[in-house]
Design a protein around this motif. Structure first.
Motif, PDB file in Angstrom:
ATOM      1  N   GLN A   1      64.504 -64.791  32.531  1.00 35.03           N
ATOM      2  CA  GLN A   1      65.190 -64.505  33.791  1.00 35.03           C
ATOM      3  C   GLN A   1      64.883 -63.073  34.247  1.00 35.03           C
ATOM      4  OE1 GLN A   1      69.459 -64.384  33.494  1.00 35.03           O
ATOM      5  NE2 GLN A   1      69.750 -64.596  35.704  1.00 35.03           N
ATOM      6  N   ALA A   2      64.867 -62.136  33.309  1.00 38.60           N
ATOM      7  CA  ALA A   2      64.550 -60.739  33.647  1.00 38.60           C
ATOM      8  C   ALA A   2      63.119 -60.635  34.172  1.00 38.60           C
ATOM      9  CB  ALA A   2      64.746 -59.849  32.422  1.00 38.60           C
ATOM     10  N   GLN A   3      62.184 -61.354  33.569  1.00 36.28           N
ATOM     11  CA  GLN A   3      60.799 -61.350  34.055  1.00 36.28           C
ATOM     12  C   GLN A   3      60.734 -61.851  35.495  1.00 36.28           C
ATOM     13  OE1 GLN A   3      58.790 -63.589  30.773  1.00 36.28           O
ATOM     14  NE2 GLN A   3      57.306 -61.939  30.959  1.00 36.28           N
ATOM     15  N   ARG A   4      61.436 -62.939  35.762  1.00 35.06           N
ATOM     16  CA  ARG A   4      61.441 -63.504  37.123  1.00 35.06           C
ATOM     17  C   ARG A   4      62.098 -62.549  38.113  1.00 35.06           C
ATOM     18  NH1 ARG A   4      62.733 -68.090  34.152  1.00 35.06           N
ATOM     19  NH2 ARG A   4      64.936 -67.892  34.694  1.00 35.06           N
ATOM     20  N   GLU A   5      63.163 -61.876  37.666  1.00 37.26           N
ATOM     21  CA  GLU A   5      63.860 -60.933  38.549  1.00 37.26           C
ATOM     22  C   GLU A   5      62.964 -59.749  38.913  1.00 37.26           C
ATOM     23  OE1 GLU A   5      67.182 -59.405  40.756  1.00 37.26           O
ATOM     24  OE2 GLU A   5      66.462 -61.366  40.163  1.00 37.26           O
ATOM     25  N   LEU A   6      62.264 -59.207  37.931  1.00 36.68           N
ATOM     26  CA  LEU A   6      61.328 -58.119  38.217  1.00 36.68           C
ATOM     27  C   LEU A   6      60.262 -58.584  39.201  1.00 36.68           C
ATOM     28  CD1 LEU A   6      60.003 -55.362  37.891  1.00 36.68           C
ATOM     29  CD2 LEU A   6      58.972 -56.196  35.749  1.00 36.68           C
ATOM     30  N   ALA A   7      59.703 -59.751  38.974  1.00 33.41           N
ATOM     31  CA  ALA A   7      58.673 -60.279  39.883  1.00 33.41           C
ATOM     32  C   ALA A   7      59.237 -60.482  41.286  1.00 33.41           C
ATOM     33  CB  ALA A   7      58.116 -61.579  39.335  1.00 33.41           C
ATOM     34  N   ARG A   8      60.446 -60.993  41.379  1.00 32.10           N
ATOM     35  CA  ARG A   8      61.061 -61.235  42.688  1.00 32.10           C
ATOM     36  C   ARG A   8      61.308 -59.933  43.446  1.00 32.10           C
ATOM     37  NH1 ARG A   8      65.620 -61.159  45.214  1.00 32.10           N
ATOM     38  NH2 ARG A   8      66.896 -60.463  43.472  1.00 32.10           N
ATOM     39  N   ILE A   9      61.840 -58.944  42.758  1.00 32.12           N
ATOM     40  CA  ILE A   9      62.120 -57.654  43.407  1.00 32.12           C
ATOM     41  C   ILE A   9      60.814 -56.975  43.828  1.00 32.12           C
ATOM     42  CG2 ILE A   9      63.017 -55.316  42.985  1.00 32.12           C
ATOM     43  CD1 ILE A   9      65.234 -57.282  43.469  1.00 32.12           C
ATOM     44  N   GLN A  10      59.805 -57.013  42.965  1.00 27.86           N
ATOM     45  CA  GLN A  10      58.520 -56.395  43.300  1.00 27.86           C
ATOM     46  C   GLN A  10      57.889 -57.109  44.491  1.00 27.86           C
ATOM     47  OE1 GLN A  10      56.114 -55.304  39.971  1.00 27.86           O
ATOM     48  NE2 GLN A  10      54.273 -55.101  41.187  1.00 27.86           N
ATOM     49  N   THR A  11      57.992 -58.424  44.526  1.00 30.51           N
ATOM     50  CA  THR A  11      57.458 -59.195  45.657  1.00 30.51           C
ATOM     51  C   THR A  11      58.203 -58.859  46.938  1.00 30.51           C
ATOM     52  OG1 THR A  11      56.739 -60.978  44.201  1.00 30.51           O
ATOM     53  CG2 THR A  11      57.052 -61.537  46.520  1.00 30.51           C
ATOM     54  N   LYS A  12      59.509 -58.696  46.843  1.00 28.90           N
ATOM     55  CA  LYS A  12      60.294 -58.331  48.029  1.00 28.90           C
ATOM     56  C   LYS A  12      59.843 -56.975  48.570  1.00 28.90           C
ATOM     57  CE  LYS A  12      64.935 -57.660  49.803  1.00 28.90           C
ATOM     58  NZ  LYS A  12      66.374 -57.858  49.580  1.00 28.90           N
ATOM     59  N   ALA A  13      59.665 -56.000  47.684  1.00 29.88           N
ATOM     60  CA  ALA A  13      59.204 -54.668  48.119  1.00 29.88           C
ATOM     61  C   ALA A  13      57.836 -54.782  48.788  1.00 29.88           C
ATOM     62  CB  ALA A  13      59.152 -53.720  46.928  1.00 29.88           C
ATOM     63  N   ARG A  14      56.935 -55.517  48.167  1.00 31.98           N
ATOM     64  CA  ARG A  14      55.594 -55.706  48.751  1.00 31.98           C
ATOM     65  C   ARG A  14      55.681 -56.351  50.127  1.00 31.98           C
ATOM     66  NH1 ARG A  14      52.615 -60.569  46.641  1.00 31.98           N
ATOM     67  NH2 ARG A  14      54.034 -61.393  48.200  1.00 31.98           N
ATOM     68  N   ASP A  15      56.469 -57.410  50.240  1.00 30.00           N
ATOM     69  CA  ASP A  15      56.588 -58.130  51.509  1.00 30.00           C
ATOM     70  C   ASP A  15      57.180 -57.254  52.608  1.00 30.00           C
ATOM     71  OD1 ASP A  15      55.450 -60.308  50.270  1.00 30.00           O
ATOM     72  OD2 ASP A  15      57.337 -61.437  50.094  1.00 30.00           O
ATOM     73  N   MET A  16      58.124 -56.392  52.239  1.00 36.06           N
ATOM     74  CA  MET A  16      58.686 -55.478  53.242  1.00 36.06           C
ATOM     75  C   MET A  16      57.624 -54.520  53.765  1.00 36.06           C
ATOM     76  SD  MET A  16      62.476 -54.584  51.749  1.00 36.06           S
ATOM     77  CE  MET A  16      62.822 -53.414  53.076  1.00 36.06           C
ATOM     78  N   VAL A  17      56.762 -54.047  52.885  1.00 36.22           N
ATOM     79  CA  VAL A  17      55.690 -53.138  53.304  1.00 36.22           C
ATOM     80  C   VAL A  17      54.659 -53.901  54.127  1.00 36.22           C
ATOM     81  CG1 VAL A  17      53.820 -51.664  52.454  1.00 36.22           C
ATOM     82  CG2 VAL A  17      56.090 -51.508  51.435  1.00 36.22           C
ATOM     83  N   LEU A  18      54.325 -55.112  53.692  1.00 40.32           N
ATOM     84  CA  LEU A  18      53.349 -55.920  54.435  1.00 40.32           C
ATOM     85  C   LEU A  18      53.852 -56.326  55.816  1.00 40.32           C
ATOM     86  CD1 LEU A  18      51.883 -58.269  51.677  1.00 40.32           C
ATOM     87  CD2 LEU A  18      50.656 -56.523  52.986  1.00 40.32           C
ATOM     88  N   ALA A  19      55.152 -56.305  56.029  1.00 38.78           N
ATOM     89  CA  ALA A  19      55.711 -56.661  57.333  1.00 38.78           C
ATOM     90  C   ALA A  19      55.388 -55.614  58.398  1.00 38.78           C
ATOM     91  CB  ALA A  19      57.217 -56.855  57.226  1.00 38.78           C
ATOM     92  N   ASP A  20      54.986 -54.434  57.966  1.00 38.12           N
ATOM     93  CA  ASP A  20      54.631 -53.378  58.918  1.00 38.12           C
ATOM     94  C   ASP A  20      53.253 -53.676  59.500  1.00 38.12           C
ATOM     95  OD1 ASP A  20      53.418 -50.659  59.755  1.00 38.12           O
ATOM     96  OD2 ASP A  20      55.556 -50.248  59.480  1.00 38.12           O
ATOM     97  N   PRO A  21      53.107 -53.604  60.821  1.00 38.55           N
ATOM     98  CA  PRO A  21      51.813 -53.905  61.442  1.00 38.55           C
ATOM     99  C   PRO A  21      50.673 -52.978  61.006  1.00 38.55           C
ATOM    100  CG  PRO A  21      53.546 -53.646  63.108  1.00 38.55           C
ATOM    101  CD  PRO A  21      54.150 -53.316  61.783  1.00 38.55           C
ATOM    102  N   ALA A  22      50.994 -51.812  60.494  1.00 34.72           N
ATOM    103  CA  ALA A  22      49.955 -50.868  60.070  1.00 34.72           C
ATOM    104  C   ALA A  22      49.383 -51.218  58.697  1.00 34.72           C
ATOM    105  CB  ALA A  22      50.512 -49.444  60.057  1.00 34.72           C
ATOM    106  N   VAL A  23      50.004 -52.177  57.995  1.00 36.89           N
ATOM    107  CA  VAL A  23      49.592 -52.498  56.630  1.00 36.89           C
ATOM    108  C   VAL A  23      49.043 -53.917  56.573  1.00 36.89           C
ATOM    109  CG1 VAL A  23      50.375 -52.732  54.238  1.00 36.89           C
ATOM    110  CG2 VAL A  23      51.341 -50.943  55.698  1.00 36.89           C
ATOM    111  N   GLU A  24      47.821 -54.038  56.047  1.00 37.16           N
ATOM    112  CA  GLU A  24      47.203 -55.357  55.886  1.00 37.16           C
ATOM    113  C   GLU A  24      47.304 -55.889  54.462  1.00 37.16           C
ATOM    114  OE1 GLU A  24      43.153 -55.120  57.198  1.00 37.16           O
ATOM    115  OE2 GLU A  24      43.718 -55.346  59.307  1.00 37.16           O
ATOM    116  N   ARG A  25      47.310 -54.963  53.498  1.00 41.50           N
ATOM    117  CA  ARG A  25      47.397 -55.411  52.108  1.00 41.50           C
ATOM    118  C   ARG A  25      48.029 -54.318  51.256  1.00 41.50           C
ATOM    119  NH1 ARG A  25      41.812 -53.666  52.163  1.00 41.50           N
ATOM    120  NH2 ARG A  25      41.278 -52.801  50.147  1.00 41.50           N
ATOM    121  N   VAL A  26      48.401 -54.730  50.046  1.00 42.07           N
ATOM    122  CA  VAL A  26      49.050 -53.828  49.098  1.00 42.07           C
ATOM    123  C   VAL A  26      48.288 -53.883  47.789  1.00 42.07           C
ATOM    124  CG1 VAL A  26      51.117 -53.540  47.661  1.00 42.07           C
ATOM    125  CG2 VAL A  26      51.361 -53.978  50.109  1.00 42.07           C
TER     126      VAL A  26
END
Length: 130
Positions: A87-112
C-alpha cells in the motif's frame, strides 16, 4: 576584497536563482493540500526547454524499502513486504504521479523527467555511492 564579495554574491545568485516559471510550478505543488501534507515535497528543479526536471526520493540507486521507511512512519523496520508495504508503494507512486500531472498540466511543459534528490536522502541518513 571587493572582488571576493562580488564573487560570493554572484555564486549565491547563480546557485540560488529559480526562474519565475519554476517558482510558479513549485508554488502550485505546495498549494495542493495532499502534496503539501506528504512527507516528501516533490518540486521542479529546473526547466530544460519544455521539459520539467522534478526531484524524487526514489531511484534504483536506493532500495525501495529504505525510502518507504523514511516516508511512512507507520512501517516497521521489519516490514519489507505484505499488504501495508505494498500500500505504501502504491501511495508513493500515486502522489508522485499527481505531482507530475500537475506540472504537465501547465502549457509550458511537455514532459517531465526525474532527478534523484541526493540532498534530501543525505539529510535522512542515506549514503549514496558517487
Amino acid at each position: 576584497m571587493v572582488f571576493l564579495v562580488l564573487l560570493v554574491l554572484g555564486l549565491a545568485l547563480l546557485f540560488g536563482y529559480e526562474s519565475p516559471k519554476v517558482s510558479e510550478l513549485n508554488q502550485r505543488l505546495a498549494a495542493d493540500p495532499e502534496l503539501n501534507s506528504f512527507s516528501y515535497r516533490f518540486r521542479v528543479v529546473r526547466l530544460d526547454g519544455r521539459k520539467a526536471v522534478m526531484s524524487t526520493p526514489r531511484s534504483t540507486e536506493v532500495p525501495v524499502e529504505r525510502i518507504l521507511h523514511l516516508l511512512f512512519d507507520d512501517l516497521t523496520s521489519r516490514q519489507t513486504s505484505g499488504p501495508r508495504f505494498q500500500q505504501a508503494q502504491r501511495e508513493l507512486a500515486r502522489i508522485q504521479t499527481k505531482a507530475r500531472d500537475m506540472v504537465l498540466a501547465d502549457p509550458a511543459v511537455e514532459r517531465v523527467s526525474w532527478e534523484l534528490d541526493r540532498d534530501w536522502l543525505m539529510q535522512h541518513g542515506v549514503q549514496l555511492v558517487p
